[in-house]
Design an enzyme around this catalytic site. Structure first.
Site, PDB file in Angstrom:
ATOM      1  N   THR A   2      24.601  12.815   8.321  1.00 42.69           N
ATOM      2  CA  THR A   2      23.596  12.072   7.552  1.00 42.69           C
ATOM      3  C   THR A   2      23.216  12.819   6.276  1.00 42.69           C
ATOM      4  OG1 THR A   2      22.715  11.301   9.644  1.00 42.69           O
ATOM      5  CG2 THR A   2      21.332  10.991   7.718  1.00 42.69           C
ATOM      6  N   GLU A  33      15.371  25.107   1.676  1.00 42.52           N
ATOM      7  CA  GLU A  33      14.258  24.147   1.608  1.00 42.52           C
ATOM      8  C   GLU A  33      14.416  23.023   2.631  1.00 42.52           C
ATOM      9  OE1 GLU A  33      11.062  23.280   1.190  1.00 42.52           O
ATOM     10  OE2 GLU A  33      11.168  23.967  -0.902  1.00 42.52           O
ATOM     11  N   VAL A  56      13.194  23.069   6.702  1.00 42.34           N
ATOM     12  CA  VAL A  56      11.829  22.923   7.216  1.00 42.34           C
ATOM     13  C   VAL A  56      11.183  21.660   6.658  1.00 42.34           C
ATOM     14  CG1 VAL A  56       9.578  24.010   7.471  1.00 42.34           C
ATOM     15  CG2 VAL A  56      11.612  25.437   7.261  1.00 42.34           C
ATOM     16  N   GLY A 115      11.995  18.488   6.318  1.00 43.70           N
ATOM     17  CA  GLY A 115      12.752  17.492   5.552  1.00 43.70           C
ATOM     18  C   GLY A 115      12.478  17.490   4.068  1.00 43.70           C
ATOM     19  N   GLY A 144      18.347   5.522  19.581  1.00 42.36           N
ATOM     20  CA  GLY A 144      19.140   6.520  18.856  1.00 42.36           C
ATOM     21  C   GLY A 144      18.306   7.487  18.046  1.00 42.36           C
ATOM     22  N   GLU A 188      18.129  13.597  19.260  1.00 43.30           N
ATOM     23  CA  GLU A 188      19.316  14.413  19.036  1.00 43.30           C
ATOM     24  C   GLU A 188      20.162  14.434  20.305  1.00 43.30           C
ATOM     25  OE1 GLU A 188      20.120  16.034  16.254  1.00 43.30           O
ATOM     26  OE2 GLU A 188      18.276  15.686  15.124  1.00 43.30           O
ATOM     27  N   LYS A 229      11.261  26.294  12.745  1.00 43.04           N
ATOM     28  CA  LYS A 229      10.702  26.073  11.417  1.00 43.04           C
ATOM     29  C   LYS A 229       9.485  26.971  11.183  1.00 43.04           C
ATOM     30  CE  LYS A 229      12.269  21.272  11.497  1.00 43.04           C
ATOM     31  NZ  LYS A 229      11.898  19.914  11.927  1.00 43.04           N
TER      32      LYS A 229
END
Lengths: 428, 428
Positions: free
Chosen positions: A14, A131, A134, A136, A189, A192, A207
């Protein structure tokens, strides 16, 4: 332009596909903002033929990400493979070894190998930036390492895992149990392959460990973190907490005190009308408390193609502009070890007890709490359910140790039908 | 260390004194984060002897900020004098002319002379940075120019003036009129010497003009901005808007469309339960919408000693680390002129009318609106007050021009006792 910055992208899931799309779609903006073009030179992924909504035939292909990392025609290696070790780590090492800057979204790898990899990069005067690892699309790494650099950071906390926040808010809105919402999210969905990374609090922990390093100038110490997931959060507690004016959030909280570094990922109560309490669905929020800045709130999408790719590319832009920031906001070799400490900072607590419907039971509980020095701020007793009298208390500030002691006494007191539940109320 | 970065600070008001305090108090952190010390070499202010809670006898003194800017023993000139022209501009020019980087909190100067000063700096390979000029402690300049650099920014908006937000939320919580809250705030010392900069929307407009330049790669164009302040916001509208689920905020909104650049500062309605709607007191919030990132919300203190000084020093840290960012996110010479356009983007509108209590009046209003193609989403008629029937409508999306036309017809229709009030509802 002859001085284009050439990217090698390893991993076309993705986020990888999103990076390709932005580089293609916003090439004009990137060129203007960077003063030079950004170009994809080569890519690598598990499957060359998978449908991704992008055309990759114009880019050189490598089956092996390590070979991609070693190519002479790339300036920056973008690692979007994932996983602590394996080809992610091997390819990052290969990239640094052959003089490429690295941009990664891999929180797991950095939480475990961040110190080593940052030192490796800095010894070679290369950048290792993360960047996108953590929260998004939220630019918290940059804000913390650059905008907050003149502050003594007091605390960093927030909702750093969108899946957990989605599950908790969905439980509340639907009245369904954790198991039911988990099954529903799985069917849609949203989870993970290994959902325990999310719901077990490990992803949040990764994170938080990275943010704590930047905030406090300490070495990443994921191993010492207290981690609790959301799998034991009951719909009953969500509803009772709401009734008392709170919501349950999976918080990551890092704080450096005179005793050491406290890092914990755990379900906490926060006021329902606070910015964290109002956070819905998969949105993330990070709160940074600086001695000069006060509280800064950053909110945005914690995951997803566009937001995460935007963060990957913000690191690329930095490199294209010739900026060479350190990985954790100061040279990795200058980061210090902090003594890990369990949370002994006092806080208010939420207590839920199922009392036996007998005379004297509440007096017994009250005296156990009183003996432990725990005073009660608010209490509600709900309608009896058969022989059970549900009681919710919000205590004044007390230490986690006193709460644990009191709960263990209550358990054996014969006054309760179930083990009491205690949840920390994070003050914000 | 021998390679300390030496600051010259012009202006020792709240922010200047705050900068001195942080440099002294957090010198250890600054040295670690920058890899070199930060040192104050010289200062300048209107009065040398004024009590400020700081000791300045250890720093060289200049009566004249231009002389300070020209000193050979400073590397960075920090301009905290304020004002569009005068010694602020003269000293910044002197600093750039003699090879110093400039950090400023002066939104008025940059809104008017930003293009000229940025070009001057960049021709000399110097930095002119202004994080503290917009939204106090919120790192929006950095986020917009660096973190969002790969995005096509769709809209930047927000609450950028804490005084106005304080007045509006205080009106709502107290039920007092604008005039009463203004007088109260004045008595408490919350207002600037010239309060029209704040309540007239000019300060917000200055800030928005700077953000728009970064967001869209356009030259700062403060002159073309539509500016309306909060002085005509009535307690009645605040209360009726609340009743319909909205709050009134002074918003700055910038948007680049196919037709040109829309920049406006005006009171708008926003949903009461949105992040902007929930903003209380003097807090600021900026929302950035990128095509990849989605919406990013940044919230924090919009003013005050600590937050603003923290932002000044974030620019200093950048310079100490050797980073030389452009002023507006790309070379100033590459910024383009955008055609200014008035807002003709359709939006829902709030309409408040005081109808005559006569048969057929509502039908008349409805037909005027219908003829203008304006359809009504929701309507409430309130209890009569004497001969007056207060009516509030929320329209579906319509163009500002149609609303203006309809209102002008309603005014002359004989159906209303007072001029109707219309306020745009900003969709977020």
């Amino acid at each position: 332009m002859s001085n284009e910055l050439r990217l090698g992208i390893a991993g076309l899931g993705t986020v990888g596909a999103g990076v390709v799309k932005i580089v293609e779609k916003n090439s004009d903006i990137l060129a203007k903002k960077c003063g030079r073009g950004i170009e994809i030179a080569a890519v690598s992924a598990r499957s060359r033929s998978k449908k991704r909504g992008i055309e990759i035939s114009g880019y050189a292909w490598e089956d092996d990400p390590v070979a991609l990392a070693r190519r002479k025609d790339i300036d920056v290696f973008i690692e979007l493979i994932g996983g602590e070790n394996g080809s992610a780590k091997a390819s990052v090492e290969a990239a640094l070894d052959t003089g490429k800057h690295v941009v990664t979204a891999n929180k797991a790898m950095l939480a475990v190998h961040g110190q080593y990899l940052a030192e490796l990069a800095e010894q070679r005067r290369l950048a290792l930036r993360f960047e996108a690892a953590v929260a998004g699309g939220i630019p918290v790494v940059k804000v913390l390492s650059e905008s907050m650099a003149a502050n003594r950071v007091k605390r960093v906390l927030g909702v750093m895992n969108g899946t957990c926040n989605y599950i908790l808010t969905r439980m509340e809105s639907s009245g369904l149990s954790y198991e039911e919402v988990f099954a529903e999210a799985n069917g849609l969905g949203y989870l993970e392959a290994d959902p325990s990374l999310d719901v077990g609090g490990i992803d949040s922990g990764h994170k938080l460990a990275l943010l704590a390093s930047i905030a406090f100038g300490t070495r990443v110490d994921f191993e010492s973190m207290d981690i609790e997931g959301i799998d034991r959060v009951s719909i009953t507690d969500i509803e009772q907490a709401r009734d008392m004016g709170f919501r349950i959030k999976l918080l990551g909280v890092a704080k450096l005190t005179g005793k050491g570094l406290e890092q914990r990922t755990q379900p906490c109560l926060v006021p329902a009308d606070s910015p964290l309490g109002r956070l819905e669905n998969a949105t993330n929020m990070i709160v940074i408390e600086g001695d000069a800045s006060g509280q800064i709130f950053l909110q945005g999408a914690g995951a997803g193609e566009g937001p995460t790719s935007s963060s990957v590319l913000s690191d690329v832009v930095e490199l294209a502009r010739g900026q060479r920031a350190t990985t954790f906001g100061q040279p990795a070799a200058s980061l210090v070890d902090a003594k890990p400490v369990c949370s002994d900072l006092s806080a208010p607590f939420y207590l839920r007890m199922t009392l036996k419907d007998e005379p004297g039971v509440l007096a017994l509980i009250a005296s156990v709490l009183g003996d432990a020095g725990i005073s009660i701020d608010r209490m509600r007793q709900y309608k009896h359910e058969g022989e059970a009298a549900p009681v919710i208390m919000v205590t004044h500030r007390t230490s986690p140790a006193e709460i644990a002691k009191a709960i263990s006494r209550i358990k054996t007191s014969g006054a309760v039908l179930e083990d009491p539940v205690s949840i920390r109320i994070e003050e914000i």
